[in-house]
Design a protein around this motif. Structure first.
Motif, PDB file in Angstrom:
ATOM      1  N   PRO A 124      28.235  90.787  69.280  1.00 54.60           N
ATOM      2  CA  PRO A 124      28.389  90.184  70.703  1.00 54.60           C
ATOM      3  C   PRO A 124      29.024  88.842  70.762  1.00 54.60           C
ATOM      4  O   PRO A 124      29.768  88.321  71.664  1.00 54.60           O
ATOM      5  N   LEU A 125      29.191  88.348  69.407  1.00 50.42           N
ATOM      6  CA  LEU A 125      30.033  87.130  69.192  1.00 50.42           C
ATOM      7  C   LEU A 125      31.683  87.240  69.379  1.00 50.42           C
ATOM      8  O   LEU A 125      32.256  86.654  69.490  1.00 50.42           O
ATOM      9  N   ALA A 126      31.843  88.738  69.446  1.00 45.16           N
ATOM     10  CA  ALA A 126      33.514  88.922  69.909  1.00 45.16           C
ATOM     11  C   ALA A 126      33.878  88.575  71.099  1.00 45.16           C
ATOM     12  O   ALA A 126      34.949  88.375  71.650  1.00 45.16           O
ATOM     13  N   ASP A 127      32.798  88.301  71.955  1.00 41.88           N
ATOM     14  CA  ASP A 127      32.725  87.739  73.257  1.00 41.88           C
ATOM     15  C   ASP A 127      33.169  86.236  73.493  1.00 41.88           C
ATOM     16  O   ASP A 127      31.817  86.011  72.953  1.00 41.88           O
ATOM     17  N   PRO A 128      34.023  85.591  73.748  1.00 40.77           N
ATOM     18  CA  PRO A 128      33.922  84.233  73.668  1.00 40.77           C
ATOM     19  C   PRO A 128      33.074  83.424  74.670  1.00 40.77           C
ATOM     20  O   PRO A 128      32.705  82.227  74.330  1.00 40.77           O
ATOM     21  N   THR A 129      32.561  84.253  75.489  1.00 41.69           N
ATOM     22  CA  THR A 129      31.395  83.703  76.461  1.00 41.69           C
ATOM     23  C   THR A 129      30.220  83.589  75.746  1.00 41.69           C
ATOM     24  O   THR A 129      29.312  82.656  76.418  1.00 41.69           O
ATOM     25  N   VAL A 130      30.022  84.179  74.640  1.00 44.35           N
ATOM     26  CA  VAL A 130      28.671  84.030  74.091  1.00 44.35           C
ATOM     27  C   VAL A 130      28.670  82.987  72.851  1.00 44.35           C
ATOM     28  O   VAL A 130      29.491  82.998  72.106  1.00 44.35           O
ATOM     29  N   GLY A 131      27.523  82.282  73.325  1.00 38.88           N
ATOM     30  CA  GLY A 131      27.497  81.142  72.350  1.00 38.88           C
ATOM     31  C   GLY A 131      26.708  81.414  71.067  1.00 38.88           C
ATOM     32  O   GLY A 131      26.893  81.036  70.023  1.00 38.88           O
ATOM     33  N   ALA A 132      25.499  82.168  71.180  1.00 42.75           N
ATOM     34  CA  ALA A 132      24.608  82.531  70.118  1.00 42.75           C
ATOM     35  C   ALA A 132      24.023  83.876  70.444  1.00 42.75           C
ATOM     36  O   ALA A 132      23.779  84.365  71.606  1.00 42.75           O
ATOM     37  N   VAL A 133      23.425  84.513  69.491  1.00 48.57           N
ATOM     38  CA  VAL A 133      22.800  85.646  69.725  1.00 48.57           C
ATOM     39  C   VAL A 133      21.535  85.763  68.844  1.00 48.57           C
ATOM     40  O   VAL A 133      21.474  85.326  67.386  1.00 48.57           O
ATOM     41  N   SER A 134      20.219  85.896  69.490  1.00 46.74           N
ATOM     42  CA  SER A 134      19.122  85.861  68.746  1.00 46.74           C
ATOM     43  C   SER A 134      18.591  87.464  68.475  1.00 46.74           C
ATOM     44  O   SER A 134      18.841  88.325  69.330  1.00 46.74           O
ATOM     45  N   GLY A 135      18.193  87.712  67.323  1.00 47.75           N
ATOM     46  CA  GLY A 135      17.527  88.911  66.653  1.00 47.75           C
ATOM     47  C   GLY A 135      16.108  88.978  67.285  1.00 47.75           C
ATOM     48  O   GLY A 135      15.665  88.244  68.113  1.00 47.75           O
TER      49      GLY A 135
END
Length: 363
Positions: A148-159
């Motif tokens: 999801p970090l390929a999308d520049p609007t995403v700042g962080a991803v929680s597992g």
């Protein structure tokens, strides 16, 4: 007295039932659109703070070495916070066999934020994978986190932290994950799991050495910039569910960290500055008010017990607290009631710890 009791009851019902249902409906009616890219494979620095964790080091590092991710794209950095149980020796043996594992050591205890700052100085990856030493990982966890970090609007991803066990805390965590899943599908979660989350190296700033919760501070700072924080339920880490006694101490630390966050980042309490103001108020702020609503509700119903409605409420509370006192002896309902009481008591102790500056950043 009746109106006061109903307001208290309304706060409790909305916080623990109404808001979860509402956010689930919003997620279904207006789901967020993102563009994850499974082919996105940036360089990654894995950052792991360690203190006296010898039994967990082997399983954790073995799971990292087994990740479905190119070896030449990963570096693993561990910061030992003056461990004295032989943890450093175990890590060094792994580092001798695997050159992409690096070991840092503090000669005296300084806490998790200082350890993260030390590792940040050494990290070279485009993405930071923040994880704890206790929880082994699913082989696909890293790929699922970074896509999801390929999308520049995403700042962080929680597992997704999977807890094994039948304690009340385990059941509560299932409820909490359902809530986070809905928030993430709607527009953004308001925190991440500190044991498994990822963000871009360029988005990470050094932490204050007395910061209690990086897993709230880091995502909320990005959220104030308009970036979205996602919950990726297929990126898995595994741990055992704590019993209520141990969960109480962990929850006190978490809730003291909430108070610290609100004091140091007041913009998150301003609706025109925080894109997730509604979620923060409903998920975080009202949770901190619920213990006081419980206390006020108990007092009002006892003083006005001659009124039929208040008498019924007093009876209901008596049954609930009796089940909480019995715990597992009262079956699943007793376990859940006990966990609910423990978590609300932790909010009161957390406030005291924050106001008294008594909450340690070491663990």
């Amino acid at each position: 007295m009746t109106s006061t009791a109903l307001i208290c009851l309304g706060v409790l019902i909305y916080t623990y039932l109404g808001y979860p249902v509402l956010i689930a409906v919003l997620a279904r009616l207006s789901p967020m659109r993102i563009k994850p890219d499974p082919a996105f494979l940036p360089t990654v620095s894995v950052l792991i703070p360690v203190y006296n964790a010898r039994p967990y080091i082997g399983p954790k590092l073995d799971s990292l070495l087994a990740l479905d991710y190119p070896d030449d794209q990963i570096e693993i950095i561990l910061s030992s916070d003056a461990s004295n149980d032989g943890s450093d020796e175990v890590i060094r043996k792994y580092a001798e066999r695997h050159p992409h594992i690096k070991v840092l050591r503090a000669e005296r205890r300084s806490g998790k934020p200082a350890g993260i700052n030390r590792m940040l100085q050494e990290a070279t990856g485009e993405v930071l994978f923040m994880t704890d030493i206790r929880q082994p990982l699913d082989p696909n966890a890293l790929r699922r986190l970074v896509a999801p970090l390929a999308d520049p609007t995403v700042g962080a991803v929680s597992g997704n932290l999977m807890l094994v066990g039948k304690s009340g805390a385990g059941a509560y965590w299932h409820y909490e994950k359902w809530l986070r899943r809905s928030e993430g599908r709607f527009r953004s979660v308001v925190g991440v799991s500190g044991s498994i989350y990822a963000l871009r190296r360029s988005d990470m700033q050094p932490l204050a050495n007395d910061l209690i919760l990086d897993d709230l501070w880091v995502p909320m700072r990005l959220r104030l910039q308009g970036r979205r924080i996602l919950f990726e339920e297929t990126a898995l880490a595994f741990d055992e569910a704590f019993e209520d006694q141990r969960e109480f101490g962990r929850k006190v630390r978490t809730l003291a960290g909430n108070y610290q966050l609100f004091a140091r980042m007041p913009a998150i309490l301003v609706p025109w500055l925080n894109p997730s103001f509604f979620e923060v108020m409903s998920h975080k702020v009202l949770r901190l008010l619920c213990p006081w609503a419980l206390i006020l509700l108990a007092g009002v119903t006892l003083f006005g017990i001659q009124e039929p409605l208040l008498m019924m409420l007093a009876l209901g509370q008596g049954i609930f607290y009796a089940a909480a006192l019995a715990g597992k002896r009262a079956g699943r309902l007793g376990s859940l009631a006990r966990t609910f009481v423990v978590l609300n008591a932790a909010a009161v102790v957390g406030l005291y710890r924050y106001l008294a500056a008594a909450q340690k950043v070491t663990w």
